[in-house]
Design a protein around this motif. Structure first.
Motif, PDB file in Angstrom:
ATOM      1  N   GLN A 167      30.173  25.478  37.811  1.00 15.41           N
ATOM      2  CA  GLN A 167      29.126  24.554  38.243  1.00 15.41           C
ATOM      3  C   GLN A 167      29.537  23.767  39.483  1.00 15.41           C
ATOM      4  OE1 GLN A 167      27.930  21.671  35.316  1.00 15.41           O
ATOM      5  NE2 GLN A 167      26.326  20.804  36.588  1.00 15.41           N
ATOM      6  N   ASN A 168      30.824  23.474  39.606  1.00 16.61           N
ATOM      7  CA  ASN A 168      31.263  22.657  40.742  1.00 16.61           C
ATOM      8  C   ASN A 168      32.547  23.151  41.402  1.00 16.61           C
ATOM      9  OD1 ASN A 168      33.071  22.060  38.757  1.00 16.61           O
ATOM     10  ND2 ASN A 168      32.521  19.903  38.562  1.00 16.61           N
ATOM     11  N   GLY A 169      32.895  24.409  41.189  1.00 17.93           N
ATOM     12  CA  GLY A 169      34.131  24.912  41.777  1.00 17.93           C
ATOM     13  C   GLY A 169      34.031  26.361  42.201  1.00 17.93           C
ATOM     14  N   ALA A 170      35.004  26.798  43.000  1.00 19.42           N
ATOM     15  CA  ALA A 170      35.057  28.170  43.495  1.00 19.42           C
ATOM     16  C   ALA A 170      36.479  28.702  43.345  1.00 19.42           C
ATOM     17  CB  ALA A 170      34.628  28.225  44.959  1.00 19.42           C
ATOM     18  N   TYR A 171      36.583  29.968  42.927  1.00 20.28           N
ATOM     19  CA  TYR A 171      37.878  30.591  42.676  1.00 20.28           C
ATOM     20  C   TYR A 171      37.854  32.014  43.222  1.00 20.28           C
ATOM     21  CZ  TYR A 171      38.230  26.663  39.452  1.00 20.28           C
ATOM     22  OH  TYR A 171      38.235  25.401  38.912  1.00 20.28           O
ATOM     23  N   ARG A 172      39.048  32.522  43.565  1.00 22.64           N
ATOM     24  CA  ARG A 172      39.147  33.851  44.155  1.00 22.64           C
ATOM     25  C   ARG A 172      40.276  34.635  43.497  1.00 22.64           C
ATOM     26  NH1 ARG A 172      40.661  32.433  48.793  1.00 22.64           N
ATOM     27  NH2 ARG A 172      42.863  33.015  48.669  1.00 22.64           N
ATOM     28  N   THR A 173      40.002  35.903  43.251  1.00 18.77           N
ATOM     29  CA  THR A 173      41.051  36.829  42.833  1.00 18.77           C
ATOM     30  C   THR A 173      41.081  37.993  43.802  1.00 18.77           C
ATOM     31  OG1 THR A 173      41.904  38.241  41.053  1.00 18.77           O
ATOM     32  CG2 THR A 173      39.512  38.111  41.286  1.00 18.77           C
ATOM     33  N   GLU A 174      42.281  38.456  44.117  1.00 16.98           N
ATOM     34  CA  GLU A 174      42.440  39.619  44.976  1.00 16.98           C
ATOM     35  C   GLU A 174      43.185  40.736  44.269  1.00 16.98           C
ATOM     36  OE1 GLU A 174      42.577  38.173  49.489  1.00 16.98           O
ATOM     37  OE2 GLU A 174      44.208  37.261  48.310  1.00 16.98           O
ATOM     38  N   ASN A 175      43.364  40.574  42.963  1.00 18.50           N
ATOM     39  CA  ASN A 175      44.066  41.592  42.184  1.00 18.50           C
ATOM     40  C   ASN A 175      43.273  41.977  40.935  1.00 18.50           C
ATOM     41  OD1 ASN A 175      44.446  39.348  40.542  1.00 18.50           O
ATOM     42  ND2 ASN A 175      46.582  39.053  41.172  1.00 18.50           N
ATOM     43  N   GLY A 176      41.967  41.946  41.058  1.00 17.52           N
ATOM     44  CA  GLY A 176      41.128  42.400  39.953  1.00 17.52           C
ATOM     45  C   GLY A 176      41.063  41.466  38.776  1.00 17.52           C
ATOM     46  N   GLY A 177      41.430  40.182  38.972  1.00 15.92           N
ATOM     47  CA  GLY A 177      41.339  39.204  37.902  1.00 15.92           C
ATOM     48  C   GLY A 177      42.641  38.910  37.194  1.00 15.92           C
ATOM     49  N   ASN A 178      43.742  39.494  37.643  1.00 20.58           N
ATOM     50  CA  ASN A 178      45.031  39.189  37.013  1.00 20.58           C
ATOM     51  C   ASN A 178      45.446  37.746  37.254  1.00 20.58           C
ATOM     52  OD1 ASN A 178      45.422  41.793  35.960  1.00 20.58           O
ATOM     53  ND2 ASN A 178      46.214  42.527  37.921  1.00 20.58           N
ATOM     54  N   SER A 179      45.014  37.177  38.380  1.00 22.75           N
ATOM     55  CA  SER A 179      45.287  35.772  38.672  1.00 22.75           C
ATOM     56  C   SER A 179      44.179  35.244  39.572  1.00 22.75           C
ATOM     57  CB  SER A 179      46.651  35.600  39.346  1.00 22.75           C
ATOM     58  OG  SER A 179      46.693  36.306  40.576  1.00 22.75           O
ATOM     59  N   TRP A 180      44.005  33.920  39.548  1.00 23.17           N
ATOM     60  CA  TRP A 180      42.939  33.274  40.307  1.00 23.17           C
ATOM     61  C   TRP A 180      43.497  32.128  41.138  1.00 23.17           C
ATOM     62  CZ3 TRP A 180      37.952  35.126  40.241  1.00 23.17           C
ATOM     63  CH2 TRP A 180      37.667  36.081  39.254  1.00 23.17           C
ATOM     64  N   VAL A 181      42.941  31.965  42.319  1.00 21.07           N
ATOM     65  CA  VAL A 181      43.317  30.863  43.214  1.00 21.07           C
ATOM     66  C   VAL A 181      42.121  29.933  43.337  1.00 21.07           C
ATOM     67  CG1 VAL A 181      43.971  30.230  45.562  1.00 21.07           C
ATOM     68  CG2 VAL A 181      44.931  32.291  44.506  1.00 21.07           C
TER      69      VAL A 181
END
Length: 399
Positions: A167-181
């Motif tokens: 609702q109030n944030g954004a996250y990114r994964t570049e390894n298919g969801g193994n980790s999130w930034v």
């Protein structure tokens, strides 16, 4: 029972495999020529699909099956998903195949190619959202690790690169969801969108004042104000942002009431440097539209007092907006071909109250619509001026 389930799973996997194959795959030149010269009729009913699932829903007193999202990768290949099912077509909607049936109620689907896809979904009678992934065209789905983040929306930029939004944030994964930034976003962010690792936009509410649109060119480490929209409300309701290439579109909600919604739609064709107020819909039930100044039109698609659905941005200056009117019982689309200088709300021609669209170019698109008794898929080849029904569940009240 186990054998039936195995057969069912095998048939759905085979349907997904067939969807991945190009037209004419496996046919001899003579067969391909014959098929091209005498194509099968293009159906518009339920194609004999999902009848057992629909019957079970009705016997259990549940809501009828209905669509929630649709996505076409090109002019022929697409998928539509809903409450516990997904179907697909490889001939522009003339024929459909069951791709998935099961426990997942899809809220959003996003395929990056004809094999790899992502989805936001829930389980029956549960509100918790799950991020899912498929690597076989949609016949099987597996939950993806999200660190318990309640994603309600996603953007998939590649097989392994996904943006998940709360609702109030954004996250990114570049390894298919193994980790999130976690991506740094301003306080009171209510909607975010990123078109690559560096460039993105957020919609921020300013309590008692209105809204702001901010942009970043360094992955969220710094933000600059692109647009201020005044709205006299202690708690603005939020909105949506869409961006593609040079286009940025921001939709701001006003109030709602009496099945009517007030909102404004602003568009930019130079990455947020200059904006135009394109739609300013004020309603008796929702009050004034956010913002000020003249708008291109004073009503959005689907009247009276229709609510906006999703947008599709095409090329450099073409944008579509879907809309639905519970009060009027109609859905339709609006379109601009010149970046918002002019805007046309296509005359409503489809009964329903909610819709989502997927356009592949400025003329060709598909729409899923939900009404009180039926959920259907329609196609257009003239920018929404006319629609042809390609799939329709039988009416719940008259199965």
């Amino acid at each position: 029972m186990i054998i039936k389930k195995l057969l069912r799973s095998s048939s759905l996997a085979a349907a997904a495999l067939m969807l991945m194959m190009p037209a004419g795959w496996g046919l001899s030149p003579t067969q391909t020529s014959a098929a091209a010269s005498a194509p099968a009729p293009c159906g518009s009913g339920d194609h004999g699909l999902l009848q057992q699932e629909q019957k079970q829903h009705m016997e259990e007193g549940a809501d009828p099956l209905h669509f929630t999202d649709i996505q076409f990768l090109n002019g022929s290949t697409g998928r539509a998903a809903g409450t516990g099912f997904m179907i697909g077509t490889s001939d522009a909607g003339c024929h459909w195949q069951e791709i998935y049936t099961g426990k997942w109620n899809f809220a959003q689907i996003k395929f990056t190619d004809n094999v790899n896809g992502w989805a936001i979904a829930t389980l029956p009678s549960h509100q918790t959202t799950h991020l899912l992934k498929t690597v076989d065209g949609g016949s099987h789905w597996k939950p993806v690790y999200t660190a318990n983040l309640p994603f309600n929306r996603l953007e998939a930029l590649g097989k392994n690169t996904v943006y998940g939004y709360t609702q109030n944030g954004a996250y990114r994964t570049e390894n298919g969801g193994n980790s999130w930034v976690k991506i740094p976003t301003p306080a009171n962010t209510r909607y975010a969108t990123f078109r690559d690792k560096n460039n993105g936009y957020v919609l921020v509410i300013v309590p008692g004042s209105g809204y702001k649109v901010l942009g970043t060119a360094d992955g969220g480490h710094s933000w600059s104000t692109k647009l201020n929209v005044k709205f006299d409300s202690p708690y603005p309701a939020g909105g949506q942002i869409y961006s593609k290439n040079n286009q940025v579109w921001a939709l701001f909600y006003g109030g709602s009431g009496m099945s009517q919604v007030s909102y404004s739609l602003y568009g930019s064709t130079d990455q947020g440097v200059h904006w135009k107020r394109v739609i300013a819909q004020s309603t008796a039930g929702g009050g004034p539209a956010p913002g000020s100044g003249a708008a291109v039109v004073n009503q959005g698609p689907a009247q009276p007092g229709g609510h906006p659905g999703n947008m599709q941005l095409i090329s450099k200056e073409t944008a579509f907006l879907s809309g639905g009117s519970p009060a009027g019982g109609m859905v339709s689309v609006g379109v601009t071909y010149n970046g918002g200088k002019t805007w046309k709300n296509v005359k409503p021609s489809i009964h329903g109250y909610d819709s989502r669209i997927s356009f592949t170019d400025g003329k060709t698109g598909w729409l899923v619509v939900t009404s009180a008794t039926k959920s259907s898929i329609y196609a257009t080849h003239d920018g929404g001026a006319s629609w042809n029904r390609k799939f329709a569940f039988k009416e719940a009240l008259n199965p």
